[in-house]
Design a protein around this motif. Structure first.
Motif, mmCIF file in Angstrom:
data_model
loop_
_atom_site.group_PDB
_atom_site.id
_atom_site.type_symbol
_atom_site.label_atom_id
_atom_site.label_comp_id
_atom_site.label_asym_id
_atom_site.label_seq_id
_atom_site.Cartn_x
_atom_site.Cartn_y
_atom_site.Cartn_z
ATOM 1 N N THR A 120 -5.234 -6.303 3.355
ATOM 2 C CA THR A 120 -3.993 -6.060 2.615
ATOM 3 C C THR A 120 -4.212 -6.274 1.120
ATOM 4 O O THR A 120 -4.677 -7.337 0.712
ATOM 5 N N PRO A 121 -3.915 -5.255 0.277
ATOM 6 C CA PRO A 121 -4.100 -5.429 -1.165
ATOM 7 C C PRO A 121 -3.167 -6.495 -1.726
ATOM 8 O O PRO A 121 -2.073 -6.747 -1.201
ATOM 9 N N GLU A 122 -3.595 -7.100 -2.805
ATOM 10 C CA GLU A 122 -2.777 -8.116 -3.460
ATOM 11 C C GLU A 122 -1.510 -7.467 -4.023
ATOM 12 O O GLU A 122 -1.551 -6.439 -4.678
ATOM 13 N N TYR A 124 0.895 -6.157 -2.266
ATOM 14 C CA TYR A 124 1.444 -5.110 -1.389
ATOM 15 C C TYR A 124 2.775 -5.587 -0.821
ATOM 16 O O TYR A 124 2.869 -6.684 -0.249
ATOM 17 N N PRO A 128 1.542 -4.769 6.885
ATOM 18 C CA PRO A 128 0.915 -3.803 7.792
ATOM 19 C C PRO A 128 0.690 -4.404 9.164
ATOM 20 O O PRO A 128 0.772 -5.620 9.357
ATOM 21 N N ASP A 148 0.879 2.969 7.919
ATOM 22 C CA ASP A 148 0.329 1.821 7.197
ATOM 23 C C ASP A 148 -0.941 2.192 6.430
ATOM 24 O O ASP A 148 -1.128 1.801 5.273
ATOM 25 N N LEU A 151 -0.060 4.391 3.320
ATOM 26 C CA LEU A 151 0.609 3.635 2.256
ATOM 27 C C LEU A 151 -0.340 2.649 1.581
ATOM 28 O O LEU A 151 -0.288 2.464 0.354
ATOM 29 N N VAL A 152 -1.228 2.015 2.347
ATOM 30 C CA VAL A 152 -2.182 1.080 1.755
ATOM 31 C C VAL A 152 -3.133 1.819 0.807
ATOM 32 O O VAL A 152 -3.443 1.339 -0.294
ATOM 33 N N LYS A 153 -3.579 3.010 1.200
ATOM 34 C CA LYS A 153 -4.475 3.765 0.316
ATOM 35 C C LYS A 153 -3.741 4.230 -0.939
ATOM 36 O O LYS A 153 -4.314 4.210 -2.037
ATOM 37 N N TRP A 155 -1.351 2.689 -2.405
ATOM 38 C CA TRP A 155 -1.235 1.494 -3.254
ATOM 39 C C TRP A 155 -2.544 1.222 -4.005
ATOM 40 O O TRP A 155 -2.532 0.912 -5.188
ATOM 41 N N ARG A 156 -3.655 1.346 -3.307
ATOM 42 C CA ARG A 156 -4.948 1.118 -3.951
ATOM 43 C C ARG A 156 -5.243 2.173 -5.024
ATOM 44 O O ARG A 156 -5.983 1.900 -5.968
ATOM 45 N N GLN A 160 2.507 2.978 -6.350
ATOM 46 C CA GLN A 160 3.061 1.747 -5.786
ATOM 47 C C GLN A 160 4.582 1.688 -5.827
ATOM 48 O O GLN A 160 5.158 0.641 -5.538
#
Length: 247
Positions: A120-122, A124, A128, A148, A151-153, A155-156, A160
């Protein structure tokens, strides 16, 4: 009358004359030098240096012009060697180039470890499925896992401004952007024959807008995305994610 004594005298004279002519002819012949036959084609021995070929050729020409001479080459023919002369003092190797070597900064334990997409990115804002309790992960469908991962990608990659996401029956994921709605429009024919547009479908974060009337439309402060536009059709997770980023 021609007597016998006179005949003998003439015979002697003729013999002396022929002998004198023979002696004269031989002396004249010996005074002219006989030219030798010279073979000009010279085959160079294999590996013979060029200098030795030149000396040997001059020596042969001198012998050919005067066969009886005892002429010898001015200097002995050099021997051929295949070894290169060694001179340890003349060559000591190539000089080393001075290059500024920049030492890489040491990696943190997290950076040194193999990358795991399920990290999980900081910052976020969502939880997830891999951070959910094990009993809840059992009920997580593959489609929900795709949301999930997409959305995580995002964000990275720096996108955001979303508060969630959804997936439709075509398998495309739509991020739910802040203060934004995906909408579909239709039109209704009124009794007077006029056409009046209305929102037939909308999707977005919870609480952004509630439709209270059939012809009610979102206020101008809400950003609208037509679901039939390229942006409104969502993200194909199988082209957006790599094979190692899929669930």
């Amino acid at each position: 009358m021609f007597n016998k004594k006179t005949g003998i005298l003439w015979g002697i004279l003729l013999v002396v004359l022929f002998m004198g002519l023979g002696i004269f002819y031989n002396q004249h012949r010996n005074s002219q030098p006989i030219e030798p036959v010279i073979v000009y084609k010279y085959t160079e021995p294999p590996g013979r240096p060029l200098k030795s070929v030149k000396i040997e050729s001059e020596y042969q020409e001198a012998i050919a012009s005067d066969p009886e001479s005892e002429l010898e080459p001015a200097e002995p023919l050099p021997s051929v060697t295949t070894e290169m002369p060694q001179n340890d003092a003349a060559f000591e190797g190539f000089p080393e180039l001075e290059v500024d070597v920049v030492e890489p900064a040491p990696l943190s334990p997290e950076e040194a470890a193999p990358f795991n997409f399920k990290t999980t990115p900081e910052g976020y804002p969502l939880i997830p499925y891999w951070d959910q309790p094990a009993e809840r992960q059992k009920n997580w469908s593959y489609d929900h896992k795709l949301i999930d991962h997409v959305l995580v990608k995002l964000w990275r990659e720096g996108v955001q401004n979303f508060e969630g996401g959804s997936i439709d029956d075509t398998g495309r994921v739509r991020p739910h952007y802040t203060n934004t709605l995906y909408v579909a429009w239709d039109a209704s024919t009124l009794s007077d024959g006029t056409q009046r547009p209305y929102v037939s479908y909308f999707l977005g974060p919870v609480g952004v807008w509630r439709k209270e009337d059939f012809f009610d439309v979102p206020p101008p402060s809400i950003h609208l995305i037509d679901v039939n536009s390229p942006e409104g059709q969502g993200i194909d997770p199988y082209t957006f994610l790599t094979s190692t980023e899929l669930p």
